[in-house]
Structures are given as structure tokens and as C-alpha cells.
Design a protein around this motif. Structure first.
Motif, PDB file in Angstrom:
ATOM      1  N   GLU A 341       0.832  -1.193   0.000  1.00 37.83           N
ATOM      2  CA  GLU A 341       0.000   0.000   0.000  1.00 37.83           C
ATOM      3  C   GLU A 341       0.869   1.247   0.000  1.00 37.83           C
ATOM      4  OE1 GLU A 341      -3.843   0.716   1.542  1.00 37.83           O
ATOM      5  OE2 GLU A 341      -3.611  -0.954   2.928  1.00 37.83           O
ATOM      6  N   TRP A 344       1.252   6.933   2.093  1.00 41.37           N
ATOM      7  CA  TRP A 344       0.374   7.994   2.586  1.00 41.37           C
ATOM      8  C   TRP A 344      -0.983   7.502   3.085  1.00 41.37           C
ATOM      9  CZ3 TRP A 344       2.101   7.886  -2.564  1.00 41.37           C
ATOM     10  CH2 TRP A 344       1.174   7.439  -3.514  1.00 41.37           C
ATOM     11  N   HIS A 345      -1.173   6.167   3.076  1.00 37.17           N
ATOM     12  CA  HIS A 345      -2.406   5.614   3.656  1.00 37.17           C
ATOM     13  C   HIS A 345      -2.227   5.485   5.169  1.00 37.17           C
ATOM     14  CE1 HIS A 345      -3.977   3.548  -0.297  1.00 37.17           C
ATOM     15  NE2 HIS A 345      -3.642   4.818  -0.483  1.00 37.17           N
ATOM     16  N   HIS A 346      -2.639   6.491   5.925  1.00 40.51           N
ATOM     17  CA  HIS A 346      -2.521   6.431   7.388  1.00 40.51           C
ATOM     18  C   HIS A 346      -3.589   7.320   8.004  1.00 40.51           C
ATOM     19  CE1 HIS A 346      -0.807  10.475   7.512  1.00 40.51           C
ATOM     20  NE2 HIS A 346      -0.019  10.107   6.488  1.00 40.51           N
ATOM     21  N   ASN A 347      -3.716   7.247   9.290  1.00 44.52           N
ATOM     22  CA  ASN A 347      -4.754   7.999   9.997  1.00 44.52           C
ATOM     23  C   ASN A 347      -4.133   9.091  10.859  1.00 44.52           C
ATOM     24  OD1 ASN A 347      -7.439   8.537  10.572  1.00 44.52           O
ATOM     25  ND2 ASN A 347      -7.443   7.271  12.426  1.00 44.52           N
ATOM     26  N   GLY A 348      -2.966   9.612  10.421  1.00 41.13           N
ATOM     27  CA  GLY A 348      -2.271  10.638  11.189  1.00 41.13           C
ATOM     28  C   GLY A 348      -2.798  12.039  10.909  1.00 41.13           C
ATOM     29  N   PRO A 349      -2.239  13.043  11.594  1.00 40.05           N
ATOM     30  CA  PRO A 349      -2.720  14.431  11.470  1.00 40.05           C
ATOM     31  C   PRO A 349      -2.189  15.153  10.226  1.00 40.05           C
ATOM     32  CG  PRO A 349      -0.942  14.326  13.051  1.00 40.05           C
ATOM     33  CD  PRO A 349      -1.219  12.917  12.660  1.00 40.05           C
ATOM     34  N   THR A 353       0.247  12.803   0.963  1.00 42.01           N
ATOM     35  CA  THR A 353       0.081  12.285  -0.402  1.00 42.01           C
ATOM     36  C   THR A 353       0.893  13.062  -1.429  1.00 42.01           C
ATOM     37  OG1 THR A 353      -1.809  13.720  -0.883  1.00 42.01           O
ATOM     38  CG2 THR A 353      -2.282  11.580   0.135  1.00 42.01           C
TER      39      THR A 353
END
Length: 361
Positions: A341, A344-349, A353
Motif C-alpha cells: 500500500e 500515505w495511507h494512514h490515519n495521522g494528522p 500524499t
């Protein structure tokens, strides 16, 4: 009016009549060649179109078709069944398409009488009428002549080395320069047996030509329909990519390329892997079977023993090994890269991308 003008007008009238086509046509199917009747049985499995649809007039634009085939005949058999064949032999039935199923034996090699195969009896003598007798009388009168199955097209099993019958294909018997009443050569639709839609598609094209709404079906130098037999088994095979990667099956349980266990697909003209066998399903390599070349003029002699690696197979597979090894490695590296993957697929602040609306001030 001059002679030339008269001739030209006659030719134009004849051409116009030919373009007008026929409203009604007969199909005389003789399966008394040396065969197993497998082509007739296979033909009944076609769905695009089905023989029932053609005979019942459900295919738009076709002439009305009268089919005489012993497996599909509603007649009482015997002399009742032979009526249209005898009428055609006398020149009283026209136009008709002659379909021959099975190899044509050589009657000339029988010195003391007798026959290899027959179709009905002579009403005067009671003696059997040979297949050759019927072909000699019907073929010259036929609007078109079709050989169905490898036995009828090129001799097939019965014409292999060592046979005592002198069997041959229909074009061998009539001559490769034979032309029917429609100026067509013998139309060969090989297969052991035929792929159902291959035959029905060819017949439908021929019937549209008879109706005056289509040109003659295009044939290759072996008189096969070009659009059906212009590609090899290999070119339509689901296993072809394994060949390119030099990844070969060692037994018949493998999903990989079957060349080294006897498959002749790379050199055989046949569309079965693409078309399937019935309703788009099946086809020799599709289900794990090797191609034994059953649609080819040199079948079976040139392809035996069937389970041995084909002639030249060891050379071609050896030459492709270094190329295939490199290709497999490079594809493996690329596969690992695209199987991850994006970072840039993350749940950070933060947005990572690379989004950069540079056109904004």
C-alpha cells in the motif's frame, strides 16, 4: 444488339439473379463416410446458432432450410429417408448443399468387388450403393459442398499410415480445384469432432451467401474458414503466459503450460481454447488436456505418440528458459512493489500524499 452486348446483358442478369439468392434450400447430409457420426452429435450441441433455430426459420435473413440428416430425420428411414437424395442424384432437387461426414475410402483398390461403406441400395440390382457413387453424382450438382470433421476434410484416423482402405478427405477425392454450382471449393470444417459453433457459424455464413446477402465465406489455403482457423491454440490458450515464462507442467495435474507433456498447441490451427467446447465451457487445454492436433491435415500421423513431447519442443523450451527466468524475476520484483500500500495511507494528522495545489496563489 451485338453479340458482346447480348453476352454482357446475360451476365449482368445472371449476376443480379445470383445476388437475389434463394428463398429455399436443401441440406443433404451423408454421414456414411468412415466415421463415428461424432460430428453430427457435436453439431446438435451448438447454441449460436442452434440447428433447430436454422431449420425452424428463427434466424433472420436465411432461406427456408430443409435438413436431411439421419440422426435428426423425422422420416421412417429406409427408402422414405432416401427420397430427397435419389431426387438430387437425378437432378430433380435444387438448390442443395451437400455435407459429407467421414473419410472417403478408395474403391479403386478393391479388385474383386465389394465396398468399404454404402448408403442405400440400387433399386434395380439390390446391391449397396457406395459413398463414392453418391459423391460422384451429387457433388457436381450441389450448390455448395461441405466436409464436416477431420475425417471428411483430410482423412483423419481412417487415413493414417497402414490403413487398408486408402481413405482420404473429400477435397482429395474431388480434387482441390473442384468447384460447386456456386463456384465454391469444398469448404472444410475440421475437428475430431467439430466444435459445434464452428460448423454452425460456417453453415450460417454459407446460407446467408445463398440468400444473396453475404459474400462467400473466406477460406485459407487448406479450405478452412479463415476467421475460425487463422490463429493457433497457443495464441488463445489460458496457459500461454506460462510458456513465455518457461514455466512448464511436469504432469497433467498442473495448471501450467503443457508443451513438455505432449501439447502441440503452439503450431495447431484451432480456436477451441477461446471458444470452449459447449456453451463456452471446456476445450482441451482449458480442462488440462493436451492439444493433439485433431484439426490439422496431418492428423494423426504427425502428432503421434500423443503423450510424447512434440518435435522441436525440447529446443524451443530450452531456448526460452534463460529469457523466462529473467522475466519471472523482474515480474516478481514488480509484483512485490505493487503488492504494497502507498505510504500515505494512514490515519495521522498530516497529509502526506504530496498534494500540492500549485496553481493557487
Amino acid at each position: 444488339m451485338s453479340v458482346d452486348s447480348t453476352l454482357e446483358a446475360t451476365q449482368e442478369a445472371s449476376a443480379a439473379e445470383d445476388r437475389a439468392g434463394f428463398d429455399e434450400i436443401h441440406i443433404l447430409w451423408i454421414s456414411e463416410g468412415m466415421s463415428c457420426d461424432g460430428d453430427t452429435v457435436s453439431m446438435t450441441a451448438s447454441g449460436q446458432p442452434a440447428i433447430e433455430d436454422v431449420v425452424q426459420g428463427l434466424v433472420p435473413g436465411l432461406p427456408k432450410v430443409h435438413l436431411y440428416n439421419k440422426v435428426l430425420s423425422p422420416s421412417l428411414g429406409g427408402e422414405d429417408y432416401l427420397v430427397p437424395f435419389r431426387a438430387a442424384a437425378r437432378g430433380e432437387l435444387s438448390p442443395f448443399v451437400l455435407v459429407i461426414e467421414g473419410s472417403v475410402p478408395n474403391q479403386n483398390i478393391i479388385e474383386d468387388g465389394g465396398y468399404w461403406t454404402s448408403f442405400g441400395n440400387d433399386p434395380d440390382t439390390g446391391e449397396p450403393l457406395t459413398l463414392n457413387w453418391w459423391i460422384d453424382r451429387l457433388a457436381p450438382k450441389a450448390w455448395a459442398v461441405v466436409a464436416v470433421g477431420t475425417c471428411a476434410t483430410y482423412g483423419g484416423i481412417h487415413a493414417m499410415a497402414g490403413n487398408p482402405t486408402g481413405c482420404m478427405g473429400l477435397a482429395d477425392y474431388l480434387g482441390w480445384d473442384f468447384r460447386s454450382q456456386a463456384a465454391l471449393p469444398v469448404i472444410n470444417v475440421p475437428g475430431c469432432p467439430i466444435q459445434p459453433e464452428n460448423f454452425m457459424e460456417t453453415l450460417t455464413w454459407l446460407l446467408y451467401h445463398a440468400a444473396g446477402s453475404a459474400p462467400p465465406p473466406p477460406l485459407d489455403d487448406m479450405l478452412r474458414p479463415q476467421w475460425l482457423f487463422g490463429k493457433t491454440v497457443h495464441e488463445g490458450c489460458d496457459r500461454a503466459a506460462y510458456y513465455e515464462q518457461a514455466d512448464f507442467a511436469k504432469d497433467y495435474n498442473s495448471p501450467k503450460c503443457l508443451v513438455k507433456v505432449g501439447c502441440w498447441g503452439p503450431v495447431v490451427n484451432c480456436n477451441v481454447p477461446k471458444r470452449g467446447w459447449m456453451a463456452g465451457i471446456g476445450g482441451c487445454p482449458n480442462v488440462g488436456g493436451i492439444c493433439i492436433g485433431c484439426t490439422m491435415p496431418s492428423f494423426p500421423d504427425a502428432f503421434m505418440p500423443f503423450m510424447d513431447e512434440p518435435t522441436g519442443g525440447s529446443v524451443s523450451t530450452t531456448l526460452i528458459k534463460p529469457y523466462g527466468a529473467v522475466i519471472r524475476r523482474l515480474r516478481g520484483i514488480t509484483s512485490m512493489a505493487v503488492n504494497k500500500e502507498p505510504k500515505w495511507h494512514h490515519n495521522g494528522p498530516e497529509l502526506t500524499t504530496g498534494y500540492d495545489p500549485h496553481w493557487r496563489p
